[in-house]
Write a protein that holds these residues in place. Structure first.
Motif, PDB file in Angstrom:
ATOM      1  N   UNK A 150      10.444  -7.022   1.205  1.00  0.00           N
ATOM      2  CA  UNK A 150      10.570  -6.141   0.037  1.00  0.00           C
ATOM      3  C   UNK A 150      11.158  -4.790   0.421  1.00  0.00           C
ATOM      4  N   UNK A 151      11.661  -4.096  -0.583  1.00  0.00           N
ATOM      5  CA  UNK A 151      12.130  -2.728  -0.391  1.00  0.00           C
ATOM      6  C   UNK A 151      11.178  -1.738  -1.041  1.00  0.00           C
ATOM      7  N   UNK A 152      11.371  -0.470  -0.773  1.00  0.00           N
ATOM      8  CA  UNK A 152      10.559   0.575  -1.392  1.00  0.00           C
ATOM      9  C   UNK A 152      11.154   0.978  -2.732  1.00  0.00           C
ATOM     10  N   UNK A 153      10.304   1.420  -3.636  1.00  0.00           N
ATOM     11  CA  UNK A 153      10.748   1.874  -4.943  1.00  0.00           C
ATOM     12  C   UNK A 153      11.280   3.299  -4.901  1.00  0.00           C
ATOM     13  N   UNK A 178       0.835  -1.199   0.000  1.00  0.00           N
ATOM     14  CA  UNK A 178       0.000   0.000   0.000  1.00  0.00           C
ATOM     15  C   UNK A 178       0.873   1.253   0.000  1.00  0.00           C
ATOM     16  N   UNK A 179       1.946   1.247   0.808  1.00  0.00           N
ATOM     17  CA  UNK A 179       2.854   2.386   0.875  1.00  0.00           C
ATOM     18  C   UNK A 179       4.010   2.261  -0.113  1.00  0.00           C
ATOM     19  N   UNK A 180       4.079   1.118  -0.814  1.00  0.00           N
ATOM     20  CA  UNK A 180       5.162   0.892  -1.760  1.00  0.00           C
ATOM     21  C   UNK A 180       4.759   1.245  -3.176  1.00  0.00           C
ATOM     22  N   UNK A 181       4.620   0.198  -4.027  1.00  0.00           N
ATOM     23  CA  UNK A 181       4.318   0.433  -5.434  1.00  0.00           C
ATOM     24  C   UNK A 181       2.869   0.120  -5.771  1.00  0.00           C
TER      25      UNK A 181
END
Length: 568
Positions: free
Chosen positions: A545-548, A106-109
């Protein structure tokens, strides 16, 4: 036609009280616990064979899966919601079951995971952010176990745990690559025994998986006790039960075990419960939600994460084994843009517009990527389930391209229907509803892909070759050692959950279509005795996962009235 944003559409909704939604599927007020505006929990008394649902006939069971998606997603949740609304519109009482969105994406991609357009589950903000706190409870239970384990090591290690064999990792519901590998207790001795570990996103944790697969609260308690956290110096497994942690963990999860009841924009009941990822976990909503839904309506439409090689494979080989329920039909969601991407002629990236050339009319591009659709149809048939192709239509699609997708379905000998439910709601899924209702009347020939008495390597090989199209499997030295440990500790008869990229049938996200002649590289093997499977991590797959470059979080805010903005 330009549609309002998903959030704007959701805010215009006029949801009914949860008790009225429950009443639609025969669940009385005594089984409904209101949980703020528009949300309720269903008490587990709904599972009582002697209760009001116990004597009702079993619903038709439909699983929604997809072709291998592009980074933009192909609208599988949207089709799930639209199909539920469409079935209700043709007079078939229906409930849908979906996973609770993780705040990581939701806060990522990816953004929200409540559907889209006029096929949404509401209230949107509640669904995408916290809901009833179930995911946080899962993370708290997981981290309580981690804290008790480290405290045990600090307080003398009476169980003789070998610190080098600790497999338990902490969990967090945020994408945070900096926590993939961490060193604990690096300060003074009073802070504990130094150890290298890491964090997984909560949706990838074993606690989330076991909550999704449990059939009751006592079953949750038992599964928690079976979690293997490490081995002792004699090579024997050390469990959460041995640490004395399982009881407190069960107490933390006491409310989270109850499914959440929400509704679509058209008031179709939506059971929202648990959120394991479809690429690095089991990818399905809870067994408990499905068992309730299967006695509450004529149809239960449930969703499995990502493509038919991912969440649907786990649905067929793990979830259905646990629930004892056989699916009556499957839906494979396909889009023109996904099949064009699988032609290998275009580069599609999250957060970027589609290439202009890709938007031009070219049915041959669709056909060039059609091998992926045909393989995902085959993956449903491998398990004896009749698939229906849902063509999720976008405004940029051309009629000839949509027809090319339908031609591919016809060549495979399966039904297909075009969906416009994003713009038209359930009315835009009437044709799909009729096709699914027809397919569900055919006798189910469902069967798991492999026997449980096969070796772990045989199970992995079967999935890799039959479902992914691989030519073989390789194992790192570490994975070989971990596999031997699993077999030695009595886990060899469990099914397997293979974590790999969702962006390709292969383990390489760059390979499009239906690649063959490649080898599946297993990097790590983790025991998931509580969940009831053995977990294999392949290639470069990450469980945190990491953030974009431009996370969705940067666009989310509150307005002057305290309303959330920027969700999509």
């Amino acid at each position: 036609m330009t549609l309002p944003s998903d959030l704007e559409i959701a805010r215009e909704a006029a949801p009914e009280p949860p008790a009225r939604i429950a009443e639609r599927i025969g669940i009385g007020p005594e089984l409904v616990e209101p949980y703020g505006d528009g949300v309720a929990k269903i008490r587990l008394g709904a599972l009582d064979p002697a209760g009001p649902l116990g004597s009702r006939p079993r619903a038709k069971y439909v699983v929604v899966t997809a072709v291998t998606p592009t980074p933009l997603g192909e609208g599988k949740t949207t089709v799930t919601v639209g199909l539920g609304d469409g079935l209700n519109r043709i007079g078939r009482s229906t409930a849908v079951a979906i996973r609770q969105p993780s705040m990581g994406p939701v806060f990522g991609i990816k953004g929200g995971a409540a559907g889209g357009g006029y096929s949404q589950v509401v209230p949107m903000e509640r669904l995408n952010l916290h809901l009833t706190g179930d995911i946080h409870a899962v993370g708290a239970a997981n981290n309580l176990l981690a804290a008790l384990l480290d405290n045990h090591l600090y307080r003398g290690n009476a169980l003789g745990i070998d610190p080098d064999t600790v497999s338990l990792r902490r969990a967090l519901d945020v994408n945070d690559r900096a926590l993939r590998t961490v060193d604990t207790a690096v300060g003074p001795a009073v802070e504990g025994e130094p150890r290298r570990t890491g964090f997984d996103i909560t949706a990838a944790s074993e606690v989330m998986a076991l909550l999704a697969l449990a059939r009751s609260l006592p079953d949750v308690r038992e599964r928690l006790g079976r979690i293997i956290v490490a081995e002792d110096r004699a090579g024997r497994p050390v469990t959460a039960e041995a640490l004395g942690a399982a009881g407190a963990m069960a107490a933390v999860l006491r409310e989270a075990v109850k499914p959440n009841l929400m509704q679509t924009l058209e008031h179709t009941p939506a059971l929202v419960h648990t959120g394991p990822f479809g690429n690095i976990a089991t990818g399905n909503s809870s067994v408990i939600a499905d068992l309730i839904g299967l006695r509450a309506a004529e149809f239960l439409v449930t969703e499995a994460g990502f493509g038919a090689d991912m969440g649907a494979e786990r649905f067929f080989n793990i979830k259905c084994r646990v629930s004892g329920e056989a699916p009556d039909a499957a839906v494979v969601v396909a889009t023109v843009r996904a099949l064009k991407a699988h032609s290998g002629r275009y580069e599609v990236a999250a957060g970027r517009p589609l290439p202009e050339e890709m938007l031009k009319e070219d049915p041959e591009d669709v056909r060039a990527g059609g091998a992926n659709l045909l393989k995902q149809i085959e993956n449903c048939r491998l398990h004896g389930v009749t698939p229906v192709v849902a063509v999720n239509a976008f405004p940029t699609d051309h009629a000839s391209e949509i027809e090319a997708v339908r031609d591919l379905a016809a060549e495979a000998g399966v039904r297909s229907a075009v969906c416009t439910n994003v713009a038209d709601g359930g009315e835009g899924a009437r044709d799909l509803a009729a096709a699914v209702a027809e397919a569900a009347e055919e006798p189910s020939r469902y069967a798991p892909l492999y026997p449980l008495d096969a070796s772990l390597k045989e199970k992995v090989e079967t999935v890799a070759r039959a479902v992914y199209g691989a030519s073989g499997v390789t194992y790192s030295e570490r994975a070989e050692r971990q596999l031997r440990s699993c077999e030695r500790n009595g886990l060899g008869t469990l099914p397997v959950c293979i974590a790999k990229t969702h962006l390709s049938l292969s383990s390489d996200p760059a390979l499009r279509g239906a690649p063959t002649g490649w080898t599946l590289p297993v990097r790590e093997v983790r025991p998931s005795a509580g969940a009831g499977f053995v977990y294999l991590i392949c290639g470069s797959m990450q469980t945190m996962p990491g953030l974009g470059r431009t996370p969705a979080a940067l666009g989310i805010d509150l307005d002057d009235q305290g309303r959330i903005t920027g969700l999509f």
